[in-house]
Design a protein around this motif. Sequence first.
Motif, PDB file in Angstrom:
ATOM      1  N   ARG A   1      50.581  15.749  75.786  1.00  6.83           N
ATOM      2  CA  ARG A   1      51.443  16.931  75.750  1.00  6.83           C
ATOM      3  C   ARG A   1      51.321  17.580  74.380  1.00  6.83           C
ATOM      4  NH1 ARG A   1      56.362  16.881  78.663  1.00  6.83           N
ATOM      5  NH2 ARG A   1      56.642  18.950  77.748  1.00  6.83           N
ATOM      6  N   ARG A   2      51.223  18.882  74.335  1.00  3.00           N
ATOM      7  CA  ARG A   2      51.026  19.601  73.085  1.00  3.00           C
ATOM      8  C   ARG A   2      52.311  19.690  72.261  1.00  3.00           C
ATOM      9  NH1 ARG A   2      47.349  21.857  70.950  1.00  3.00           N
ATOM     10  NH2 ARG A   2      46.964  23.748  69.869  1.00  3.00           N
ATOM     11  N   SER A   3      53.442  19.928  72.900  1.00  4.67           N
ATOM     12  CA  SER A   3      54.673  20.168  72.140  1.00  4.67           C
ATOM     13  C   SER A   3      55.099  18.960  71.301  1.00  4.67           C
ATOM     14  CB  SER A   3      55.796  20.636  73.061  1.00  4.67           C
ATOM     15  OG  SER A   3      55.943  19.776  74.154  1.00  4.67           O
TER      16      SER A   3
ATOM     17  N   ASP B   1      50.994  22.843  78.974  1.00  2.00           N
ATOM     18  CA  ASP B   1      51.360  22.230  77.695  1.00  2.00           C
ATOM     19  C   ASP B   1      50.651  20.889  77.456  1.00  2.00           C
ATOM     20  OD1 ASP B   1      52.764  22.218  75.240  1.00  2.00           O
ATOM     21  OD2 ASP B   1      54.304  20.913  76.080  1.00  2.00           O
TER      22      ASP B   1
ATOM     23  N   GLN C   1      46.771  25.012  78.781  1.00  2.00           N
ATOM     24  CA  GLN C   1      47.723  25.675  77.899  1.00  2.00           C
ATOM     25  C   GLN C   1      49.008  25.994  78.650  1.00  2.00           C
ATOM     26  OE1 GLN C   1      45.977  29.056  75.857  1.00  2.00           O
ATOM     27  NE2 GLN C   1      44.076  27.922  75.553  1.00  2.00           N
TER      28      GLN C   1
END
Length: 147
Positions: free
Chosen positions: A129-131, A71, A68
């Motif tokens: 990548r989360r974003s 990211d 987290q």
Amino acid sequence: MLRRAAAYLIDLFIIGALITSITIVGVVVGFLTFGLAWGALLLVLPISVVMYYGATLGSFKRATLGMQMMDIVLTPTRGQPLDGWLAIIHALVFWVTIWISWPVSLLFVLFTPRQQMIHDLIVGTLMLRRSPMARHWARSQAGSTSY
């Protein structure tokens, strides 16, 4: 790959703190029970590490605390849902492959098209990548309004 390595180091620190705190409590309880509780530490410590991965990777965030912070998110590639069991299996296969041959596991990243490690290929997962994914999910949900 650098984000993944940094997330791994952060998770190692968190797991180390978790293990240290459980060990301190176990030692104190062991003294109070004249050593009977010390045997339980052999089971409690590995179970707590597995539960950490199951609770964090198996949650709706699909990421450990280190992931987290960096990211990144764990995503299944075979269409199955990512639940706690798949997260636990992913963590167990990760530790086994790293323990057996970490250089080979790291070399897989260089030669796989999606930069997957051995345990990612075995379990059928991918780190992303989360974003960028969050932006994609927001666009897809805004475009698909069903009545």
